[in-house]
Design an enzyme around this catalytic site. Structure first.
Site, mmCIF file in Angstrom:
data_model
loop_
_atom_site.group_PDB
_atom_site.id
_atom_site.type_symbol
_atom_site.label_atom_id
_atom_site.label_comp_id
_atom_site.label_asym_id
_atom_site.label_seq_id
_atom_site.Cartn_x
_atom_site.Cartn_y
_atom_site.Cartn_z
ATOM 1 N N GLU A 12 0.814 -1.226 0.000
ATOM 2 C CA GLU A 12 0.000 0.000 0.000
ATOM 3 C C GLU A 12 0.841 1.267 0.000
ATOM 4 O O GLU A 12 0.436 2.279 0.583
ATOM 5 C CB GLU A 12 -0.958 0.005 1.201
ATOM 6 C CG GLU A 12 -1.993 -1.105 1.182
ATOM 7 C CD GLU A 12 -3.152 -0.831 0.229
ATOM 8 O OE1 GLU A 12 -3.802 0.205 0.365
ATOM 9 O OE2 GLU A 12 -3.375 -1.680 -0.652
ATOM 10 N N VAL A 13 2.003 1.202 -0.604
ATOM 11 C CA VAL A 13 2.857 2.392 -0.655
ATOM 12 C C VAL A 13 2.784 3.082 -2.007
ATOM 13 O O VAL A 13 3.380 4.147 -2.187
ATOM 14 C CB VAL A 13 4.327 2.058 -0.318
ATOM 15 C CG1 VAL A 13 4.454 1.560 1.110
ATOM 16 C CG2 VAL A 13 4.918 1.063 -1.305
ATOM 17 N N THR A 16 1.832 0.120 -7.450
ATOM 18 C CA THR A 16 1.060 -0.035 -8.683
ATOM 19 C C THR A 16 0.936 1.303 -9.413
ATOM 20 O O THR A 16 1.068 1.365 -10.642
ATOM 21 C CB THR A 16 -0.332 -0.607 -8.349
ATOM 22 O OG1 THR A 16 -0.147 -1.869 -7.704
ATOM 23 C CG2 THR A 16 -1.165 -0.799 -9.590
ATOM 24 N N VAL A 17 0.727 2.368 -8.670
ATOM 25 C CA VAL A 17 0.610 3.688 -9.287
ATOM 26 C C VAL A 17 1.954 4.110 -9.893
ATOM 27 O O VAL A 17 2.001 4.674 -10.996
ATOM 28 C CB VAL A 17 0.120 4.716 -8.251
ATOM 29 C CG1 VAL A 17 0.081 6.104 -8.837
ATOM 30 C CG2 VAL A 17 -1.263 4.335 -7.749
ATOM 31 N N LYS A 37 2.865 -8.787 -12.751
ATOM 32 C CA LYS A 37 2.608 -8.796 -11.307
ATOM 33 C C LYS A 37 3.034 -10.166 -10.821
ATOM 34 O O LYS A 37 2.398 -11.188 -11.127
ATOM 35 C CB LYS A 37 1.122 -8.545 -11.032
ATOM 36 C CG LYS A 37 0.741 -8.636 -9.555
ATOM 37 C CD LYS A 37 1.281 -7.483 -8.727
ATOM 38 C CE LYS A 37 0.844 -7.615 -7.262
ATOM 39 N NZ LYS A 37 1.295 -6.496 -6.431
ATOM 40 N N GLY A 110 6.291 -6.471 -7.379
ATOM 41 C CA GLY A 110 6.209 -7.478 -6.329
ATOM 42 C C GLY A 110 4.883 -7.416 -5.596
ATOM 43 O O GLY A 110 3.920 -6.778 -6.037
ATOM 44 N N ALA A 111 4.835 -8.102 -4.477
ATOM 45 C CA ALA A 111 3.655 -8.079 -3.596
ATOM 46 C C ALA A 111 4.158 -7.636 -2.237
ATOM 47 O O ALA A 111 4.998 -8.308 -1.629
ATOM 48 C CB ALA A 111 3.027 -9.459 -3.512
ATOM 49 N N GLY A 112 3.688 -6.491 -1.765
ATOM 50 C CA GLY A 112 4.232 -5.976 -0.515
ATOM 51 C C GLY A 112 5.692 -5.563 -0.692
ATOM 52 O O GLY A 112 6.103 -5.115 -1.761
ATOM 53 N N GLY A 170 5.686 7.155 -3.558
ATOM 54 C CA GLY A 170 4.462 6.638 -4.159
ATOM 55 C C GLY A 170 3.273 7.574 -4.077
ATOM 56 O O GLY A 170 2.373 7.510 -4.923
HETATM 57 N N1 LIG Z 1 -0.283 8.491 -5.950
HETATM 58 C C1 LIG Z 1 -1.421 7.880 -5.627
HETATM 59 N N2 LIG Z 1 -2.593 8.345 -6.071
HETATM 60 C C2 LIG Z 1 -3.754 7.755 -5.730
HETATM 61 N N3 LIG Z 1 -3.855 6.722 -4.957
HETATM 62 C C3 LIG Z 1 -2.731 6.206 -4.492
HETATM 63 C C4 LIG Z 1 -1.453 6.730 -4.799
HETATM 64 N N4 LIG Z 1 -0.527 6.000 -4.205
HETATM 65 C C5 LIG Z 1 -1.218 5.051 -3.559
HETATM 66 N N5 LIG Z 1 -2.532 5.179 -3.727
HETATM 67 C C6 LIG Z 1 -3.610 4.354 -3.147
HETATM 68 O O1 LIG Z 1 -3.087 3.734 -2.048
HETATM 69 C C7 LIG Z 1 -3.359 2.357 -2.079
HETATM 70 C C8 LIG Z 1 -2.107 1.565 -2.272
HETATM 71 O O2 LIG Z 1 -1.552 1.816 -3.522
HETATM 72 P P1 LIG Z 1 -1.031 0.634 -4.406
HETATM 73 O O3 LIG Z 1 -2.160 -0.278 -4.771
HETATM 74 O O4 LIG Z 1 -0.288 1.251 -5.550
HETATM 75 O O5 LIG Z 1 -0.077 -0.095 -3.368
HETATM 76 P P2 LIG Z 1 0.978 -1.200 -3.647
HETATM 77 O O6 LIG Z 1 2.241 -0.691 -3.052
HETATM 78 O O7 LIG Z 1 0.998 -1.485 -5.095
HETATM 79 O O8 LIG Z 1 0.455 -2.426 -2.799
HETATM 80 P P3 LIG Z 1 0.513 -3.999 -3.094
HETATM 81 O O9 LIG Z 1 1.557 -4.521 -2.200
HETATM 82 O O10 LIG Z 1 -0.854 -4.478 -2.740
HETATM 83 O O11 LIG Z 1 0.821 -4.200 -4.539
HETATM 84 C C9 LIG Z 1 -4.353 2.116 -3.175
HETATM 85 O O12 LIG Z 1 -5.615 2.176 -2.585
HETATM 86 C C10 LIG Z 1 -4.100 3.269 -4.087
HETATM 87 O O13 LIG Z 1 -5.312 3.663 -4.732
HETATM 88 C C1 LIG Z 2 -2.728 -8.050 -0.036
HETATM 89 C C2 LIG Z 2 -1.713 -6.955 -0.236
HETATM 90 N N1 LIG Z 2 -2.333 -5.864 -0.946
HETATM 91 C C3 LIG Z 2 -0.464 -7.440 -0.974
HETATM 92 N N2 LIG Z 2 -0.846 -7.954 -2.277
HETATM 93 C C4 LIG Z 2 0.314 -8.469 -0.181
HETATM 94 C C5 LIG Z 2 1.035 -7.837 0.959
HETATM 95 C C6 LIG Z 2 1.777 -8.836 1.825
HETATM 96 C C7 LIG Z 2 2.488 -8.167 2.965
HETATM 97 C C8 LIG Z 2 3.052 -9.146 3.963
HETATM 98 C C9 LIG Z 2 3.817 -8.464 5.070
HETATM 99 O O1 LIG Z 2 4.819 -7.788 4.822
HETATM 100 O O2 LIG Z 2 3.409 -8.586 6.227
HETATM 101 MG MG LIG Z 3 0.315 -3.032 -6.106
#
Ligand SMILES: Nc1ncnc2c1ncn2[C@@H]1O[C@H](COP(=O)(O)OP(=O)(O)OP(=O)(O)O)[C@@H](O)[C@H]1O
Ligand SMILES: C[C@H](N)[C@H](N)CCCCCC(=O)O
Ligand SMILES: [Mg+2]
Length: 241
Positions: A12-13, A16-17, A37, A110-112, A170
């Site tokens: 959630e950092v 993906t964005v 992914k 990656g994931a997380g 991010g």
């Molecule tokens: N710059 C941004 N603009 C809008 N939303 C964002 C932004 N950065 C993060 N978010 C929001 O924060 C959340 C986490 O972003 P994101 O899905 O990119 O996380 P992630 O690092 O890819 O996580 P994961 O480990 O699940 O892949 C999402 O709900 C996303 O909509």
């Molecule tokens: C579900 C989530 N959005 C990610 N795809 C997976 C994140 C795993 C994190 C595990 C951890 O560090 O504790």
């Molecule tokens: Mg992501």
């Protein structure tokens, strides 16, 4: 073989964005892009995963998702609980290497964070990056707490001999507080790597057209529109597949 592995200090950092911003910028520079992914968790069978979200925001990219598990957990845990085969790092590396034969740039999300486990043997995205000898981009939060997690991630990459391409924030707030402002100087210092951009908070909610036209302005070379594919070229031959 141009591959960029995109990890983060955690989930959630904004990985993906940021992946979408890099993809949109590469597409705008006329490059073909694939987004892999590595393992998707927490998404149902008919829901869009992260790779699909990148395609929605960035435009026509090839998407790949070797495995998807419904529970929002680390891939190894989600696979175990689903009674399904996990994704091993060598499978991620092989999928990326194959895509790299057909595209100008392959982005592997990656994931997380970096050491989240993919399989019961403890395989991680870091292992996949090592197999590929690919540079790694680290997505970091803007505010207080990011210095520690970013430095830990950078140290782990270095201890493995991996190439830390740089840091991207991010989600950069519209009204950055003192910590966020100071972090613009401190993040590259603690990571010993350049700050290569910051994606404004809320960018994921922009229209695809607005996202695509803005994305190049959020990124610095070599991620910006100037585009230098050599920067993403791996150092050694890919693993045999
Ligand atoms: N710059 C941004 N603009 C809008 N939303 C964002 C932004 N950065 C993060 N978010 C929001 O924060 C959340 C986490 O972003 P994101 O899905 O990119 O996380 P992630 O690092 O890819 O996580 P994961 O480990 O699940 O892949 C999402 O709900 C996303 O909509
Ligand atoms: C579900 C989530 N959005 C990610 N795809 C997976 C994140 C795993 C994190 C595990 C951890 O560090 O504790
Ligand atoms: Mg992501």
């Amino acid at each position: 073989m141009p591959v960029l592995v995109i990890t983060g200090t955690g989930t959630e950092v904004g990985k993906t964005v940021v992946t979408a911003a890099v993809a949109a910028t590469a597409l705008a520079a006329g490059r073909s892009v694939a987004v892999l992914k590595a393992a998707q968790t927490g998404v149902g069978p008919d829901e869009p995963g992260d790779a699909a979200e990148v395609a929605r925001l960035a435009g026509p990219v090839t998407t790949a998702e070797p495995a998807r598990y419904p529970e929002p957990l680390a891939p190894a845990t989600a696979a175990r609980r689903a009674g399904r085969a996990p994704v091993h790092p060598h499978e991620v590396a092989e999928a990326a290497a194959k895509l790299a034969t057909e595209h100008d740039l392959v982005l592997v999300e990656g994931a997380g964070g970096l050491l989240v486990r993919f399989d019961a043997a403890g395989g991680t995205l870091a292992d996949a990056a090592g197999l590929l000898s690919a540079p790694v981009l680290v997505v970091a939060p803007a505010g207080l707490g990011t210095l520690n997690s970013t430095e830990l991630t950078a140290r782990e990459l270095r201890s493995r001999g991996l190439d830390l391409a740089g840091i991207v924030i991010g989600s950069w707030p519209a009204a950055p507080d003192l910590a966020a402002r100071c972090n613009l100087a401190d993040l590259p210092e603690v990571a010993a790597a350049p700050l290569l951009g910051a994606v404004p908070a809320g960018s994921g909610a922009l229209s695809p057209t607005a996202f695509r036209s803005s994305a190049p302005h959020w990124l610095a070379p070599p991620l910006d529109g100037g585009w230098d594919a050599e920067a993403f070229r791996v150092r050694e031959a890919p693993p045999a597949s």
